[in-house]
Design an enzyme around this catalytic site. Structure first.
Site, PDB file in Angstrom:
ATOM      1  N   TYR A  13      -9.341  14.891  -4.806  1.00  0.00           N
ATOM      2  CA  TYR A  13      -8.550  14.402  -5.951  1.00  0.00           C
ATOM      3  C   TYR A  13      -7.785  15.559  -6.603  1.00  0.00           C
ATOM      4  CZ  TYR A  13      -7.528  11.895 -10.325  1.00  0.00           C
ATOM      5  OH  TYR A  13      -6.898  11.307 -11.403  1.00  0.00           O
ATOM      6  N   LYS A  51      -3.654  16.091  -6.944  1.00  0.00           N
ATOM      7  CA  LYS A  51      -2.904  16.191  -8.200  1.00  0.00           C
ATOM      8  C   LYS A  51      -2.203  17.554  -8.307  1.00  0.00           C
ATOM      9  CE  LYS A  51      -3.936  12.045  -9.695  1.00  0.00           C
ATOM     10  NZ  LYS A  51      -2.930  10.972  -9.775  1.00  0.00           N
ATOM     11  N   ASP A 103       0.891  -1.162   0.000  1.00  0.00           N
ATOM     12  CA  ASP A 103       0.000   0.000   0.000  1.00  0.00           C
ATOM     13  C   ASP A 103       0.931   1.215   0.000  1.00  0.00           C
ATOM     14  OD1 ASP A 103      -1.432   2.240   0.845  1.00  0.00           O
ATOM     15  OD2 ASP A 103      -2.714   1.099   2.203  1.00  0.00           O
TER      16      ASP A 103
HETATM   17  P1  NAD Z   1      -7.143   2.191 -11.944  1.00  0.00           P
HETATM   18  O1  NAD Z   1      -8.140   2.217 -10.839  1.00  0.00           O
HETATM   19  O2  NAD Z   1      -7.231   1.125 -12.959  1.00  0.00           O
HETATM   20  O3  NAD Z   1      -5.659   2.187 -11.386  1.00  0.00           O
HETATM   21  C1  NAD Z   1      -5.281   2.671 -10.140  1.00  0.00           C
HETATM   22  C2  NAD Z   1      -4.381   1.650  -9.521  1.00  0.00           C
HETATM   23  O4  NAD Z   1      -3.879   2.142  -8.277  1.00  0.00           O
HETATM   24  C3  NAD Z   1      -5.128   0.339  -9.245  1.00  0.00           C
HETATM   25  O5  NAD Z   1      -4.342  -0.741  -9.711  1.00  0.00           O
HETATM   26  C4  NAD Z   1      -5.228   0.329  -7.740  1.00  0.00           C
HETATM   27  O6  NAD Z   1      -5.253  -0.979  -7.207  1.00  0.00           O
HETATM   28  C5  NAD Z   1      -3.964   1.068  -7.363  1.00  0.00           C
HETATM   29  N1  NAD Z   1      -3.997   1.550  -5.979  1.00  0.00           N
HETATM   30  C6  NAD Z   1      -5.025   2.202  -5.363  1.00  0.00           C
HETATM   31  N2  NAD Z   1      -4.680   2.448  -4.076  1.00  0.00           N
HETATM   32  C7  NAD Z   1      -3.432   1.945  -3.904  1.00  0.00           C
HETATM   33  C8  NAD Z   1      -2.543   1.887  -2.822  1.00  0.00           C
HETATM   34  N3  NAD Z   1      -2.876   2.394  -1.608  1.00  0.00           N
HETATM   35  N4  NAD Z   1      -1.319   1.320  -2.978  1.00  0.00           N
HETATM   36  C9  NAD Z   1      -0.973   0.789  -4.186  1.00  0.00           C
HETATM   37  N5  NAD Z   1      -1.784   0.801  -5.257  1.00  0.00           N
HETATM   38  C10 NAD Z   1      -3.003   1.368  -5.114  1.00  0.00           C
HETATM   39  O7  NAD Z   1      -7.234   3.639 -12.620  1.00  0.00           O
HETATM   40  P2  NAD Z   1      -6.247   4.363 -13.654  1.00  0.00           P
HETATM   41  O8  NAD Z   1      -7.095   5.259 -14.447  1.00  0.00           O
HETATM   42  O9  NAD Z   1      -5.378   3.383 -14.328  1.00  0.00           O
HETATM   43  O10 NAD Z   1      -5.373   5.282 -12.682  1.00  0.00           O
HETATM   44  C11 NAD Z   1      -3.957   5.283 -12.671  1.00  0.00           C
HETATM   45  C12 NAD Z   1      -3.457   6.680 -12.379  1.00  0.00           C
HETATM   46  O11 NAD Z   1      -3.803   7.538 -13.458  1.00  0.00           O
HETATM   47  C13 NAD Z   1      -4.043   7.323 -11.132  1.00  0.00           C
HETATM   48  O12 NAD Z   1      -3.037   8.044 -10.416  1.00  0.00           O
HETATM   49  C14 NAD Z   1      -5.078   8.283 -11.672  1.00  0.00           C
HETATM   50  O13 NAD Z   1      -5.311   9.370 -10.817  1.00  0.00           O
HETATM   51  C15 NAD Z   1      -4.395   8.718 -12.953  1.00  0.00           C
HETATM   52  N6  NAD Z   1      -5.302   9.285 -13.946  1.00  0.00           N
HETATM   53  C16 NAD Z   1      -6.236   8.527 -14.600  1.00  0.00           C
HETATM   54  C17 NAD Z   1      -7.057   9.127 -15.535  1.00  0.00           C
HETATM   55  C18 NAD Z   1      -8.099   8.357 -16.313  1.00  0.00           C
HETATM   56  O14 NAD Z   1      -8.864   8.980 -17.081  1.00  0.00           O
HETATM   57  N7  NAD Z   1      -8.183   7.048 -16.217  1.00  0.00           N
HETATM   58  C19 NAD Z   1      -6.953  10.486 -15.801  1.00  0.00           C
HETATM   59  C20 NAD Z   1      -6.004  11.231 -15.108  1.00  0.00           C
HETATM   60  C21 NAD Z   1      -5.178  10.616 -14.197  1.00  0.00           C
END
Ligand code: NAD
Length: 273
Positions: free
Chosen positions: A171, A175, A71
């Protein structure tokens, strides 16, 4: 299945946090295609992490992968993950600070726990992992045989490091914090040849935002925010991360690369200002 690219990361090892799904797994696969060894970090989804590990190990790739639990908001677990990674692969060359989540509420309904959880994982988690990576880079020193930089850190930010987001203040604040964490670390560590940048995705199809694109009506609404007129794929981010981790981008330091189809162009102002 995953075609090998140009071996731009051969002989290097990367930790990608939260890489059992979504953007993290696409980034891990893209780095592996470039020849890197991978640590697939997960907090809950061990099966998802093992799937990515198997995809990398069973393919004809230069790199190999292991899955490690941590985590990212817990100091002892982060330190243990780095210790095991270094024991297994010898050192770490690249950290992708990707793990993150959303807990969305109107401000008046947001509990301190919901605020704190998002800040702890999205911001403090990036600090804890970056600190361990930097400690290793400084201890180990340069490895000119694999990269010009002594180490590279990529922070997964969001367009919401600059676009305010009502209903998601925890959030957006996390960021915005990632942006200044990244820039301040880059200013502090550039002279040590530790190269630090962010990627700011726009709307990418992953489990974090399924409701925003999984029906035609939702997707049409979302596309109003994207001048390039398509919702992004996780592989869009993987391709940029592989390049940003490589020496091809060696002079890029302390900046955010927006990968958003133009979302930060504020398309609502078109013809309207
Ligand atoms: P996702 O939910 O598939 O991935 C997030 C990952 O983080 C998951 O694998 C989850 O298990 C992991 N996670 C959550 N809490 C955790 C912890 N305490 N320790 C370790 N791992 C943990 O979603 P995603 O879209 O792939 O997000 C990945 C990153 O991209 C994030 O930082 C998110 O803010 C960023 N992001 C995503 C988008 C989008 O449109 N999908 C846009 C902007 C930014």
């Amino acid at each position: 299945m995953y075609q090998k690219f140009n071996n731009r990361l051969a002989g290097q090892t990367a930790i990608v946090t939260g890489s059992s799904s979504g953007i993290g797994s696409a980034v891990a696969l893209a780095l592996a295609k470039e020849g890197a060894n991978l640590v697939i970090n997960y907090s809950r989804d061990e099966a998802g992490a093992n799937k990515i590990v198997d995809a990398i190990n069973s393919d004809d790739l230069a790199g190999t992968a292991i899955a490690l639990h941590a985590d990212v908001s817990k100091e002892d677990q982060v330190q243990e993950m780095f210790k095991k990674s270094i024991e297994h692969f010898g050192t770490i060359d690249i950290l992708v600070n990707n793990a993150g989540l959303q807990r969305d509420f109107a401000v008046q309904d947001m509990s301190l726990a919901d605020w704190q959880m998002v800040i702890d994982i999205n911001l403090t988690g990036q600090f804890l992992c970056a600190r361990e990576a930097i400690r290793e880079f400084l201890k180990r020193g340069p490895r000119p045989e694999v990269s010009v930089a002594t180490g590279k850190i990529i922070c997964m930010s969001s367009v919401h490091e600059v676009i305010p987001w009502g209903g998601h203040v925890n959030y957006a604040a996390s960021k915005g914090g990632v942006m200044m964490l990244m820039k301040s670390m880059a200013q502090e560590l550039g002279s040590k040849k530790i190269r630090i940048n962010s990627i700011a995705p726009g709307a990418i199809k992953t489990p974090i935002n399924t409701h925003a694109w999984d029906t035609p009506a939702a997707e049409t609404e979302l596309l109003k925010l994207i001048p390039y007129n398509r919702v992004g794929e996780a592989t869009d981010i993987g391709a940029v991360a592989a390049w940003l981790a490589s020496d091809e981008s060696d002079y890029i330091h302390g900046t955010t690369i927006f990968v958003d189809g133009g979302m930060t162009l504020y398309p609502g102002f078109y013809g309207n200002g």
